[in-house]
Design an enzyme around this catalytic site. Structure first.
Site, PDB file in Angstrom:
ATOM      1  N   ALA A 187       0.819  -1.216   0.000  1.00  0.00           N
ATOM      2  CA  ALA A 187       0.000   0.000   0.000  1.00  0.00           C
ATOM      3  C   ALA A 187       0.851   1.263   0.000  1.00  0.00           C
ATOM      4  O   ALA A 187       0.487   2.264  -0.622  1.00  0.00           O
ATOM      5  CB  ALA A 187      -0.933   0.005   1.212  1.00  0.00           C
TER       6      ALA A 187
ATOM      7  N   CYS B 257      17.172   0.963   1.033  1.00  0.00           N
ATOM      8  CA  CYS B 257      17.730  -0.077   1.894  1.00  0.00           C
ATOM      9  C   CYS B 257      19.228  -0.139   1.697  1.00  0.00           C
ATOM     10  O   CYS B 257      19.991  -0.323   2.643  1.00  0.00           O
ATOM     11  CB  CYS B 257      17.129  -1.441   1.561  1.00  0.00           C
ATOM     12  SG  CYS B 257      15.494  -1.334   0.876  1.00  0.00           S
TER      13      CYS B 257
END
Ligand SMILES: *Cc1c(COP(=O)(O)O)cnc(C)c1O
Length: 388
Positions: free
Chosen positions: A204, A329
């Site tokens: 989402a 990341c």
């Protein structure tokens, strides 16, 4: 100094105010806060209705059946459930999985764990532009291949893979296909009536919804794909994913996917226009290389290397904008991007890679700010640097 211009939509998106309104509706006593499993009273039934409406909204965007949607905590969990869940039920001798070196860590790290469990994994090499040639997949298939996992859109480069071609090859071979669609859903059309995809991961928060919620599409028609659960507990989601459903997160996800379905075409054209304007302006600086594919790319992502400049130096010199080096990341770990490495980029190009990612709330003025800030910084840093 005002807040920098946000150009990191591929890392996460702000929640759309319409979605936030929906989320808040499901928190307090006067709203639909109930446990969707509490079917004995209206609180639970109202929550269950909200969950089922959201399930239908997610299914509609990808032209699936609502019964094929399983709620998860995000695309990471969906990828884990797909890969671990399929391989756990895949009986000897079907213990081989094919993926690509350019996948998200939420696929690659699961593959490493599966290798520990005795699965054989093939990691496909991309072309220098990030494209995975379907012929390479065809050549890697083995009689014991149970599953192929390929992402639709790469989060670092924006490169789009030909999922229809990959799916045709995989299906003909009798293997299953999993697609990580976290970066493509709501940006590119996805029609699971026609695409030969068996499992598809969704998130989402890349689509103006909240963090911590997503879904796994698991094909049920015409043939049921079987998956072993990761979590056991209350039997929610037909036993595939136990845990009390987060009503507010799920209702918000439904709204986010509904809005995407309405606005996708117009919005993506607008984002592409601004992205291309940024790209053209920065190319004028010279010594600018695209990390990715010049045509097969999603509208919102632009990954560039600037000759003679490291990404760290450029970011430090441009406080006006919020962008990322490689993937979010990767920048935390200060390691060069595994995606660019797999594409064969040399060390200097990898150290110079900056990802600009645009989205729904990006304005023309913001792109003007970015063009001015990066152009100034690149010229200044190059003037200082003895190496070019
Ligand atoms: C963001 C992202 C994920 C992880 O999704 P979460 O919902 O944050 O767990 C996985 N795959 C890709 C391609 C992504 O961009």
């Amino acid at each position: 100094m005002p807040e920098p211009v946000y150009l990191d939509y591929a890392a996460t998106t702000p929640v759309d105010p319409r979605v936030a309104a929906r989320l808040i509706q499901h928190l307090t006593l006067d709203g639909g806060f109930g446990n969707p499993s509490s079917t004995t009273h209206p609180y639970g039934r109202t929550a269950a209705q909200a969950v089922e409406m959201a399930r239908a909204q997610v299914a509609t965007l990808i032209q699936a059946d609502p019964r094929e949607i399983v709620w998860t905590s995000g695309a990471t969990e969906a990828n884990n459930l797909a890969l671990r869940g399929v391989m756990a039920l895949s009986r000897h001798p079907r213990r081989h999985l094919i993926t690509a070196k350019t996948e998200h860590k939420a696929v690659l790290d699961v593959c490493r764990a599966l290798e520990q469990d005795g699965c054989a994994i093939t990691y496909l090499d991309p072309e220098p532009d990030g494209w995975i040639a379907p012929e390479r997949l065809a050549a890697a298939l083995r009689p014991d291949t149970a599953l192929v996992s390929l992402m639709h859109v790469n989060n670092e480069t924006g490169v789009i893979q030909d999922i229809a071609a990959v799916g045709a090859i995989t299906r003909q071979h009798g293997a299953l296909l999993h697609v990580d669609a976290a970066q493509s859903v709501g940006k590119l059309p996805l029609n699971l009536q026609t695409l030969p995809v068996d499992l598809l991961s969704l998130s989402a928060h890349k689509l103006y919804g909240p963090k911590g919620v997503g879904a796994l599409y698991i094909r049920q028609f015409p043939v049921r794909v079987r998956v072993q659960p990761l979590l056991y507990g209350g039997g929610q989601e037909r036993g595939l994913r136990a845990g009390t459903l987060p009503t507010h997160q799920i209702a918000a996800t439904g709204e986010a996917f509904r809005i995407a379905g309405e606005d996708m075409v117009v919005e993506q054209a607008q984002i592409r226009k601004e992205r291309d304007r940024l790209w053209r302006a920065l190319l004028k600086l010279g010594g600018v290389t695209l990390n990715g594919h010049p045509e097969q790319n999603v509208a919102g992502i632009l990954n560039l290397s600037f000759a003679g400049i490291t990404a760290e130096a450029l970011l430090a010199a441009t406080p006006e904008i919020a962008v990322s080096t490689g993937s979010a990341c990767t920048s935390a770990g200060h390691e060069p991007s595994h995606v660019l490495r797999a594409m064969g980029c040399d060390a200097r190009r990898m150290r110079g890679a900056v990802r600009f990612s645009l989205g729904r709330f990006t304005t023309r003025e913001e792109i003007d700010v970015a063009i001015a800030a990066v152009s100034m910084a690149v010229q200044r840093l190059r003037a200082l640097s003895p190496f070019q």
